[in-house]
Write a protein that holds these residues in place. Structure first.
Motif, PDB file in Angstrom:
ATOM      1  N   GLU A  41       0.840  -1.188   0.000  1.00  0.00           N
ATOM      2  CA  GLU A  41       0.000   0.000   0.000  1.00  0.00           C
ATOM      3  C   GLU A  41       0.879   1.244   0.000  1.00  0.00           C
ATOM      4  O   GLU A  41       1.969   1.244   0.571  1.00  0.00           O
ATOM      5  N   PHE A  42       0.403   2.288  -0.642  1.00  0.00           N
ATOM      6  CA  PHE A  42       1.119   3.559  -0.584  1.00  0.00           C
ATOM      7  C   PHE A  42       0.852   4.209   0.768  1.00  0.00           C
ATOM      8  O   PHE A  42      -0.242   4.084   1.321  1.00  0.00           O
ATOM      9  N   GLY A  43       1.869   4.881   1.297  1.00  0.00           N
ATOM     10  CA  GLY A  43       1.707   5.502   2.614  1.00  0.00           C
ATOM     11  C   GLY A  43       2.307   6.889   2.641  1.00  0.00           C
ATOM     12  O   GLY A  43       2.485   7.536   1.604  1.00  0.00           O
ATOM     13  N   THR A  44       2.672   7.318   3.856  1.00  0.00           N
ATOM     14  CA  THR A  44       3.126   8.702   4.032  1.00  0.00           C
ATOM     15  C   THR A  44       4.449   8.979   3.311  1.00  0.00           C
ATOM     16  O   THR A  44       4.668  10.086   2.852  1.00  0.00           O
ATOM     17  N   VAL A  45       5.313   7.949   3.218  1.00  0.00           N
ATOM     18  CA  VAL A  45       6.603   8.184   2.559  1.00  0.00           C
ATOM     19  C   VAL A  45       6.366   8.617   1.112  1.00  0.00           C
ATOM     20  O   VAL A  45       6.883   9.643   0.642  1.00  0.00           O
ATOM     21  N   GLU A  46       5.539   7.845   0.404  1.00  0.00           N
ATOM     22  CA  GLU A  46       5.248   8.162  -1.005  1.00  0.00           C
ATOM     23  C   GLU A  46       4.485   9.482  -1.106  1.00  0.00           C
ATOM     24  O   GLU A  46       4.740  10.296  -1.992  1.00  0.00           O
ATOM     25  N   ALA A  47       3.557   9.673  -0.159  1.00  0.00           N
ATOM     26  CA  ALA A  47       2.739  10.894  -0.191  1.00  0.00           C
ATOM     27  C   ALA A  47       3.623  12.133  -0.018  1.00  0.00           C
ATOM     28  O   ALA A  47       3.465  13.128  -0.739  1.00  0.00           O
ATOM     29  N   ASN A  48       4.580  12.050   0.905  1.00  0.00           N
ATOM     30  CA  ASN A  48       5.460  13.198   1.142  1.00  0.00           C
ATOM     31  C   ASN A  48       6.325  13.494  -0.077  1.00  0.00           C
ATOM     32  O   ASN A  48       6.513  14.650  -0.458  1.00  0.00           O
ATOM     33  N   LEU A  49       6.844  12.421  -0.683  1.00  0.00           N
ATOM     34  CA  LEU A  49       7.705  12.612  -1.855  1.00  0.00           C
ATOM     35  C   LEU A  49       6.928  13.272  -2.994  1.00  0.00           C
ATOM     36  O   LEU A  49       7.374  14.264  -3.590  1.00  0.00           O
ATOM     37  N   LEU A  50       5.754  12.732  -3.273  1.00  0.00           N
ATOM     38  CA  LEU A  50       4.948  13.281  -4.367  1.00  0.00           C
ATOM     39  C   LEU A  50       4.516  14.726  -4.065  1.00  0.00           C
ATOM     40  O   LEU A  50       4.454  15.563  -4.963  1.00  0.00           O
ATOM     41  N   SER A  51       4.237  15.000  -2.787  1.00  0.00           N
ATOM     42  CA  SER A  51       3.837  16.367  -2.401  1.00  0.00           C
ATOM     43  C   SER A  51       4.963  17.351  -2.681  1.00  0.00           C
ATOM     44  O   SER A  51       4.726  18.443  -3.207  1.00  0.00           O
ATOM     45  N   SER A  52       6.211  16.960  -2.317  1.00  0.00           N
ATOM     46  CA  SER A  52       7.348  17.864  -2.531  1.00  0.00           C
ATOM     47  C   SER A  52       7.530  18.133  -4.018  1.00  0.00           C
ATOM     48  O   SER A  52       7.741  19.268  -4.440  1.00  0.00           O
TER      49      SER A  52
END
Ligand SMILES: [Fe+2]
Ligand SMILES: [Fe+2]
Length: 565
Positions: free
Chosen positions: A318-329
């Motif tokens: 599952e995608f989580g905060t690590v991926e979310a943070n990277l994509l957000s940046s």
């Protein structure tokens, strides 16, 4: 520098119920104690590893209960004592994770031929004979030595446990460091490429390739939405349709992505949106080929420029905060870049609008040159495209085309509109328009690149032009392009003293002048792009109010040759 971090392979478990690390510790302890050890689960009292050669069945039900106590106390304990044996237990670790207890049967003195061994044999559930045979193979331990060694064993296991914990922490820290390093490196590469000259599509493509290396996704995509289309799509081209840039096995196309966004009905989310199996398994999920998805909006201020998305986790995780943070940046940086580009595009459009207004005022002085600047600008851009100029160079050439004759503002009307042949003095006067134009615009920083083109658009390839008689490549490329566009429009337009020339005649003149008047490369580009150029001229002349047209029905009617001005 590339940071490479590796994760050691895990130990293979030796027994199904005993953790791999513990099995290793046990084999060490068995060598130290010189006997085999059983293992009891300190929480349930169940035997999870029995002895291969026990002296008898043993009283494991009772010993299991006692082992639970030993585990709770966290120290070695004698479970039973019947001369000459003791049943001795010691916990294998005192942490919450490790609740196993090792149990051994130890001989505490040598056995003589006359010794009564009935009690000890009964304790272990065996016969005296078998007990004697077993005892003959055993190392003799004093209870005190056992106690001391048991204490040491407990400490040893504690330290092993601690070492394992540290190792695991180091591994997870390494993995975290590696992913953080990758992220920082990606963001660094991205920011280094944040140039206004780089289009959002170009930057998007670069980012996707890098992102796919870092994100545990089967595909990544960036959808860029259309931007407002201006009148001047030559100086500041705007995207009129959404585009989907992808890397990896992207499960949707651009239209499918847009449908998905409509289905999700997110508005303009400021936070990343993570869609895992709980959502994608729903019966109404429109795109079954998307199992996991992470989505971030490209926003700057109140403007939504597009989306960044990752599809399908590589391990079906599952995608989580690590991926979310990277994509957000990444989305934040791309959003700022798109915002800047849009601002720049609007500024360029404004500048081109002002320049067009200025030059149409100039063209309006003379109905014979009406629309000349716009046509020269558009023909020159088409030539520039043919010659492989980039978008920024084309923008410069467009503005230079609009402004090339701006210096004619300073030329007397009587000379500019004189139908008869000019006197040598009048010709010298009109030649001044290149210097006047240069002077008028020289303080406008934004037009720095345009100035040399204006100054030199009447130079000739063989060095016979004006104002500085520059030869060949010394003439700026833009000026060589404008020279051909200018000559073509002048020859094809009606003049007070002649009608526009037929295209065949213009072609003959251009061919004859290639390598003398004009750069042969530019003339060649003219012939390659001829159909488009004729279309530009036809379209632009249609836009001129009919009262202004001298002979609309014969744009290429026969007339005498005249130099371009
Ligand atoms: Fe000119
Ligand atoms: Fe001109």
């Amino acid at each position: 520098m590339v940071l490479e971090l590796s994760i050691p392979e895990k130990n293979v478990p030796l027994e199904p119920h005993v953790p791999a690390g513990l099995a290793e510790v046990l084999s060490v302890l068995e060598r130290v104690f010189g006997t085999e050890l059983a293992v009891v689960d300190g929480e349930t009292g169940a035997v999870v590893r029995s002895m291969q050669h026990p002296p008898g069945g043993g009283r494991w039900e009772l010993w299991g209960v006692l082992c639970r106590q030993a585990a709770e106390h966290g120290r070695p304990e004698f479970l039973e004592d019947e001369d000459p044996v003791v049943v001795f237990a010691f916990p294998l670790g005192r942490s919450e994770r490790s609740h196993f207890v090792a149990v051994g049967i130890f001989l505490c003195r040598p056995v003589g031929p006359g010794d009564n061994l009935a009690g000890a044999a009964a304790l272990l559930g065996t016969t005296e004979t078998e007990f004697r045979a077993w005892a003959s193979r055993q190392v003799v331990w004093s209870p005190e030595a056992l106690q001391r060694l048991g204490d040491l064993a407990v400490q040893y296991v504690d330290q092993m446990e601690q070492a394992t914990r540290f190792e695991q922490e180091a591994q997870s820290l390494s993995a975290h460091l590696a992913s953080t390093y990758e992220e920082i490196s990606l963001l660094h590469r991205l920011t280094r490429n944040l140039k206004i000259s780089r289009s959002d599509e170009e930057l998007g493509r670069l980012v996707l390739d890098w992102l796919l290396e870092v994100l545990l996704a089967e595909a990544v995509a960036i959808q860029l939405l259309p931007v407002a289309e201006g009148r001047s799509n030559l100086s500041a081209p705007g995207r009129t349709q959404a585009v989907l840039l992808t890397a990896g096995q992207c499960p949707v196309d651009c239209a499918g992505f847009s449908r998905l966004i409509r289905y999700l009905n997110l508005g303009v989310p400021l936070q990343p949106v993570v869609l895992n199996r709980a959502i994608t398994r729903r019966p109404d999920w429109p795109t079954p080929q998307i199992r996991q998805m992470i989505l971030v909006a490209l926003v700057e201020g109140e403007n939504l420029f597009g989306w960044v998305a990752g599809f399908n986790h590589v391990d079906d995780g599952e995608f989580g905060t690590v991926e979310a943070n990277l994509l957000s940046s990444i989305a934040a940086i791309l959003g700022i870049h798109s915002g800047n580009l849009e601002l720049y595009r609007q500024q360029s459009e404004l500048l081109a609008g002002i320049v067009r207004a200025l030059t149409s005022a100039l063209d309006a002085r003379d109905k014979y040159t009406c629309g000349h600047s716009e046509r020269v600008a558009q023909i020159a851009v088409r030539l520039a495209q043919q010659l492989g100029c980039n978008a920024r160079q084309q923008e410069t050439i467009y503005l230079a085309g609009l402004l090339h004759d701006i210096g004619k503002i300073g030329v007397e009307d009587s000379v500019l509109r004189k139908p008869e042949k000019l006197t040598p003095e009048e010709y010298e006067h009109i030649k001044q328009h290149v210097r006047i134009g240069h002077r008028i615009l020289q303080d406008l920083k934004k037009l720095d690149n345009v100035l040399p083109i204006i100054l030199y658009h009447h130079e000739a390839w063989d060095g016979s032009g004006y104002p500085d008689q520059l030869p060949r490549e010394e003439i700026p490329m833009g000026a060589r392009i404008i020279a051909v566009a200018d000559a073509f429009d002048a020859m094809s337009s009606d003049r007070p003293y002649r009608k526009g020339m037929p295209i065949e005649k213009i072609e003959t003149i251009l061919q004859a002048g290639a390598g003398r008047q004009w750069d042969p490369q530019v003339v060649e580009a003219f012939f390659q792009a001829k159909q488009d150029i004729l279309e530009i001229v036809r379209r632009e002349r249609q836009e001129i109010p009919s009262g202004w047209l001298v002979s609309p029905e014969s744009a290429f009617g026969s007339a005498a040759v005249s130099p371009a001005t």
